[in-house]
Design a protein around this motif. Sequence first.
Motif, PDB file in Angstrom:
ATOM      1  N   ARG A 262       0.779  -1.121  -0.384  1.00  0.00           N
ATOM      2  CA  ARG A 262       0.069  -0.327   0.205  1.00  0.00           C
ATOM      3  C   ARG A 262       0.921   1.546   0.190  1.00  0.00           C
ATOM      4  NH1 ARG A 262      -3.387  -0.188   5.308  1.00  0.00           N
ATOM      5  NH2 ARG A 262      -4.722  -1.914   3.857  1.00  0.00           N
ATOM      6  N   GLY A 263       1.903   1.497   0.893  1.00  0.00           N
ATOM      7  CA  GLY A 263       3.159   2.120   0.746  1.00  0.00           C
ATOM      8  C   GLY A 263       3.814   2.472  -0.632  1.00  0.00           C
ATOM      9  N   SER A 264       3.447   1.367  -1.679  1.00  0.00           N
ATOM     10  CA  SER A 264       4.461   1.675  -2.688  1.00  0.00           C
ATOM     11  C   SER A 264       5.490   1.685  -2.898  1.00  0.00           C
ATOM     12  CB  SER A 264       4.009   2.957  -3.411  1.00  0.00           C
ATOM     13  OG  SER A 264       2.583   3.045  -3.804  1.00  0.00           O
ATOM     14  N   ASP A 265       6.156   0.434  -1.781  1.00  0.00           N
ATOM     15  CA  ASP A 265       7.879   0.260  -2.211  1.00  0.00           C
ATOM     16  C   ASP A 265       8.025  -1.401  -2.291  1.00  0.00           C
ATOM     17  OD1 ASP A 265       9.788  -0.435  -0.818  1.00  0.00           O
ATOM     18  OD2 ASP A 265       9.939   0.681   1.000  1.00  0.00           O
ATOM     19  N   VAL A 266       8.768  -1.077  -2.976  1.00  0.00           N
ATOM     20  CA  VAL A 266       8.226  -2.567  -4.053  1.00  0.00           C
ATOM     21  C   VAL A 266       8.870  -3.381  -3.884  1.00  0.00           C
ATOM     22  CG1 VAL A 266       9.848  -2.106  -5.597  1.00  0.00           C
ATOM     23  CG2 VAL A 266       8.337  -3.611  -6.223  1.00  0.00           C
ATOM     24  N   ASP A 267      10.420  -3.046  -3.056  1.00  0.00           N
ATOM     25  CA  ASP A 267      11.382  -3.998  -1.936  1.00  0.00           C
ATOM     26  C   ASP A 267      10.662  -3.938  -0.731  1.00  0.00           C
ATOM     27  OD1 ASP A 267      13.872  -3.468  -4.578  1.00  0.00           O
ATOM     28  OD2 ASP A 267      13.209  -1.813  -3.583  1.00  0.00           O
ATOM     29  N   ALA A 268      10.312  -3.439  -0.373  1.00  0.00           N
ATOM     30  CA  ALA A 268       9.848  -4.446   0.910  1.00  0.00           C
ATOM     31  C   ALA A 268       8.857  -4.977   0.523  1.00  0.00           C
ATOM     32  CB  ALA A 268       9.401  -3.107   2.150  1.00  0.00           C
ATOM     33  N   SER A 269       7.902  -4.897  -0.306  1.00  0.00           N
ATOM     34  CA  SER A 269       6.282  -5.978  -0.964  1.00  0.00           C
ATOM     35  C   SER A 269       7.438  -7.277  -1.003  1.00  0.00           C
ATOM     36  CB  SER A 269       5.751  -5.147  -2.076  1.00  0.00           C
ATOM     37  OG  SER A 269       4.370  -5.859  -2.397  1.00  0.00           O
ATOM     38  N   ALA A 327       4.485 -15.682 -10.771  1.00  0.00           N
ATOM     39  CA  ALA A 327       3.355 -14.819 -10.649  1.00  0.00           C
ATOM     40  C   ALA A 327       2.914 -14.114  -9.429  1.00  0.00           C
ATOM     41  CB  ALA A 327       2.170 -16.204 -10.835  1.00  0.00           C
ATOM     42  N   LEU A 328       3.205 -14.486  -8.521  1.00  0.00           N
ATOM     43  CA  LEU A 328       3.451 -13.654  -6.981  1.00  0.00           C
ATOM     44  C   LEU A 328       4.167 -12.655  -7.100  1.00  0.00           C
ATOM     45  CD1 LEU A 328       2.440 -16.498  -4.206  1.00  0.00           C
ATOM     46  CD2 LEU A 328       0.549 -15.076  -5.520  1.00  0.00           C
ATOM     47  N   ALA A 329       5.540 -12.775  -7.403  1.00  0.00           N
ATOM     48  CA  ALA A 329       6.764 -11.670  -7.298  1.00  0.00           C
ATOM     49  C   ALA A 329       5.532 -10.652  -8.022  1.00  0.00           C
ATOM     50  CB  ALA A 329       7.349 -12.323  -7.344  1.00  0.00           C
ATOM     51  N   GLN A 330       5.788 -10.932  -9.697  1.00  0.00           N
ATOM     52  CA  GLN A 330       5.041 -10.388 -11.278  1.00  0.00           C
ATOM     53  C   GLN A 330       4.015  -9.649 -10.051  1.00  0.00           C
ATOM     54  OE1 GLN A 330       3.354 -12.235 -14.342  1.00  0.00           O
ATOM     55  NE2 GLN A 330       2.753 -10.425 -15.234  1.00  0.00           N
ATOM     56  N   VAL A 333       4.981  -6.772  -7.570  1.00  0.00           N
ATOM     57  CA  VAL A 333       5.248  -5.424  -7.615  1.00  0.00           C
ATOM     58  C   VAL A 333       5.139  -4.016  -8.825  1.00  0.00           C
ATOM     59  CG1 VAL A 333       6.789  -5.043  -9.900  1.00  0.00           C
ATOM     60  CG2 VAL A 333       7.687  -6.862  -8.599  1.00  0.00           C
ATOM     61  N   TYR A 334       3.482  -5.144  -9.302  1.00  0.00           N
ATOM     62  CA  TYR A 334       2.793  -4.209 -10.171  1.00  0.00           C
ATOM     63  C   TYR A 334       1.678  -2.876  -8.909  1.00  0.00           C
ATOM     64  CZ  TYR A 334      -0.324  -2.566 -13.408  1.00  0.00           C
ATOM     65  OH  TYR A 334      -1.612  -1.799 -14.638  1.00  0.00           O
ATOM     66  N   LEU A 335       1.035  -4.272  -7.881  1.00  0.00           N
ATOM     67  CA  LEU A 335       0.623  -3.606  -6.863  1.00  0.00           C
ATOM     68  C   LEU A 335       1.534  -2.371  -6.270  1.00  0.00           C
ATOM     69  CD1 LEU A 335      -1.178  -6.849  -5.823  1.00  0.00           C
ATOM     70  CD2 LEU A 335      -1.946  -5.416  -7.558  1.00  0.00           C
TER      71      LEU A 335
END
Length: 426
Positions: A262-269, A327-330, A333-335
Amino acid sequence: MEGRLFDAEPEPERPHAEAPPPDAPLAARLRPQRLEDVVGQRHVLGEGTALASALEQGRPTSMVLHGPPGSGKTTIARLVARHADAAFEELSAVRAGKAEVVAVLERAQERRRAGRRTVLFLDEIHRFNKAQQDALLPAVEEGLVTLVGATTENPRFEVNSALLSRAPVVELQPLEPEEVRELLGRGIAELGARADEEALDFLARRSAGDARTALGALEVAASRGPVTLETAEDALQRAAVRYDKAGDQHYDLASSWIKATRGSDVDASLYYLAVMLEGGEDPRFIVRRMVILASEDIGNADPQALVVATSAAAAVEHVGMPECAHALAQCAVYLALAPKSNAAYVALGRARALVRDQGAAPAPGYLRNTPTGDEAYDYPHDRPEGVSPQELLPSRVAGTRFWQPGEAERWLAERQREVERRRGRG
C-alpha cells in the motif's frame, strides 16, 4: 525411417530388483511395497478409488502419471507391477534408444508366452517425440505391455492424444508438509539416527512437497551426526525461516506485506512476500490478500491491478508451488507500483453505513422490475448522449454523494462531471 525412431547407443540391460540394495538412497529404500504404506495422493489411491481398486484386484491399467518431482510416480508404477505379479521394466525417455525399447518388447513377448504380464515404466515420457510415442501404441493396444508413463509436464500438451486415449492421465499433487513429515519419521527409523523435531519440521515444510528431496537432505544431514536445524539447513542448502503459520507471525507478515505494498515500496513488498514463501506460507492465502488489496487500495486508480491479481490467483491454482511464486512476485511488483486509491472502498462503506442507520429506502417505481406509478422509465439509450436526467436514487437520499474520487482517479472525476452536466446537474 523406422530405424530412426529410437536412435541412441544401446545400453547394457540392467536388472530390476524387487527390493533396493542396502546402500541405495534412502528414498529408494523407503519406497512402499504395499498400497497401504503409501503416504499422500489419497484422491487417487484412497479406499474406493478406481486406481486403488484396480491395484487391489491385480488389474494393471496403462496410465500417464502427471505430477511434480517426489510425488510418488515411480512408487505407483512399481505397485502396479507388484499387485499384478507382473515384471517391471523401467526406461527413461531421455536415454532410451531403439535397442532398449525393442529389448523390452521382446522380453515382454517371451513373458506373455509364459503367461506373465509386463509393466513398462517410462519416465519423462514427454521427451519421446510423436513418432516414438506412436511406435508404442501397438504394444499398448495389444496388451503386450501395461504402460505407465511419468511426466512433470502437462501431458495434454506433450503426449499424443492417441496414446492418452489408451493411457489416461492420473494427476498427482505435491505432498503436504505433514505427509512429508511422516516419511521423514520413517527415514529416521531406517537410518537409526536422532533428529530434532524442529529440523524435521523444517525439512517437511521446505521441501515443496518433494519427498525425494526431503529424504535426500535428511540422509546427508544424518551422515554428520544428530540432525539439527543447522545441519538440515545446510543439507537442504537453504536458510530456515522461523515462521508460525498458525500464530501471530502468520498475520503479522501478511499485515506487513499489505502495508508495504500500500505504501508503494516495491522492495519491502517483495521482501515480506519472500519471507512468507520461504516460511512455507500457503500461496492461496497470499494471493487472496493481493486480490483484496487490488480493489481496496488501488481500485479505479488502475483497474488493471485487479486483472493482474485475479490472474495471479488463477496461476496459483493452475501451477502451484514452487513455480507460482513467479506470478506472485510479478503481481507484488505491479501492485506496489500502481497508483493508489481507496475511493471505491470508502464510498461503499459510506453507503452501507447509511443503509444500516436509516434502512433501505424504496427505489423509485419506474426502476422496479414491475414498474409502479405514472412516470415511465427514461431509457438512456434513447437519448442522443446516452444519459438520462431522471433521478435514480430513492427520494429520501437523493443528492447524497458517497464516492469522492482522489487525485489518482482524475479521469473518473472528469467523467463524473461530464455525466452530471449531461444530466442537467452540473
